[in-house]
Design an enzyme around this catalytic site. Structure first.
Site, PDB file in Angstrom:
ATOM      1  N   HIS A 287      -2.767   6.419   4.677  1.00 55.14           N
ATOM      2  CA  HIS A 287      -1.324   6.511   4.889  1.00 55.14           C
ATOM      3  C   HIS A 287      -0.804   7.862   4.408  1.00 55.14           C
ATOM      4  CE1 HIS A 287      -1.418   2.464   6.045  1.00 55.14           C
ATOM      5  NE2 HIS A 287      -0.803   1.872   5.035  1.00 55.14           N
TER       6      HIS A 287
ATOM      7  N   CYS B 131       0.821  -1.221   0.000  1.00 50.26           N
ATOM      8  CA  CYS B 131       0.000   0.000   0.000  1.00 50.26           C
ATOM      9  C   CYS B 131       0.854   1.270   0.000  1.00 50.26           C
ATOM     10  CB  CYS B 131      -0.938   0.000   1.198  1.00 50.26           C
ATOM     11  SG  CYS B 131      -0.136  -0.431   2.770  1.00 50.26           S
TER      12      CYS B 131
END
EC number: 1.2.1.11
Length: 345
Positions: free
Chosen positions: A250, A130
């Site tokens: 994130h 990711c």
């Protein structure tokens, strides 16, 4: 995309599997039939999709009969065992685990960056980590115009990257913190380890286990995957990956050194309209990307672009994305869409 496909989601009840299901509907993926596969423990339970109820099946080799595309997100051991079985039965596997990522015979793909690699597949395509995905989406257009010599990245990664148990742990710890009750930690920084620390009101400078060189596996994933995706084996990459008390999204502080001279305005111009990128950089009005406001959004957001004070070709960027979407489920669906468009399915 007029061709209708039979799709299977492996790990259908997990955080990423749930997002895969949502993305298939949201993006109107051409589905003839769909299977939801999980462990024997979940088999027989029902799951809703598109207004209909489906029974979850146990993920076995035979479950892939008649499947065109299998989306895997149930852990590396499951992918290792069942992905080849799915391919034997005619399915194309898009695997969200780390198991196949560095296999030289398996393409590691972010469609905005290396879509052409899909043509080299032998039945399995790997979805990158990711944190790697959002970074290479932001850097690829810069690399194409200015070249790229070095990356130094520090990540601020949400707990959803460790699954539902980490999300619940953050919520429980936050709930009890003000009452000064005992804060129990069972999941982070690494669930399989014996020592755990609270994530509420804390940051953990460890994601995954440490390797012999002092970097964690998560950091080495970013380093090695970036080189593979960009086809830059000699690129200098360093990473420090940190878990923060954010549920989803994130964030990354990225320092790059490019090969050609450029200004901040040049970087702005390159990123404006770049595939999959939204530029959010207006310091006069305090506009910059934040995970709270990117949750549920598809793009990779970039802001805080600055020229380094000492290196003439150095730049700093702040990169934020929804790790369960572009960082996992969405990228998997985009791979399948690209394969359809390129007549690879």
């Amino acid at each position: 995309m007029s061709k209708l496909l039979t799709v299977a989601i492996v790990g259908a009840t997990g955080a990423v599997g749930t997002k895969m299901k949502e993305q298939l509907l949201k993006r109107n993926f051409p589905i003839k039939d769909i299977k939801f596969l999980a462990s024997a423990k979940s088999a027989g339970k029902e799951i809703e999709f598109g207004g209909k109820m489906y029974k979850i099946e146990e993920a076995t080799p035979e479950a892939f009969e008649g499947v065109d595309v299998a989306l895997f997100s149930a852990g590396g051991s499951v992918s290792a065992k069942l992905a080849p079985e799915a391919v034997k039965r005619g399915a194309v596997v898009i695997d969200n685990t780390s198991h196949f990522r560095m296999d030289p015979d398996v393409p590691l793909v972010v469609p905005e960056v290396n879509r052409e690699d899909l043509k080299k597949h032998n039945g399995i395509i790997a979805n990158p980590n990711c944190s790697t995905i959002q970074m290479v989406v932001a850097l690829q257009p810069i690399r194409q115009k200015l070249g790229l010599k070095r990356i130094i990245v520090s990540t601020y990664q949400a707990v959803s990257g460790s699954g539902m148990s980490a999300i619940e742990e953050l919520r429980e710890q936050s709930k009890y913190w003000d009452d000064r009750k005992d804060i129990e930690a069972k999941v982070l920084p690494v669930k399989s380890e014996t020592k755990h620390y609270p994530i509420a009101y804390n940051v953990l400078p460890q994601i995954d286990v440490f390797t012999e060189n002092g970097f964690t596996k998560e950091e080495m994933k970013m380093i090695n995957e970036t080189k593979k995706i960009m086809h830059l084996p000699n690129l200098h990459v360093a990473a420090t990956c940190v878990r923060v008390p954010v549920v989803n999204g994130h964030s990354e502080s990225v320092y790059i050194e490019v090969e050609k001279e450029a200004s901040v305005q040049d970087i702005y111009n390159i990123l404006k309209g770049a595939p999959g990128v939204v530029l959010q950089d207006d310091l006069n009005n305090q506009v910059y990307p934040m995970p709270l406001y990117t949750e549920g959004e598809d793009p990779v957001y970039v802001g805080r672009i600055r020229k380094d004070l000492y290196h003439p070709n150095g730049f700093h960027l702040w990169v934020v994305a929804d790790n369960l979407l572009k960082g996992a489920a969405l990228n998997s669906i985009q791979i399948a869409e690209a394969m359809l468009e390129d007549n690879l399915l």
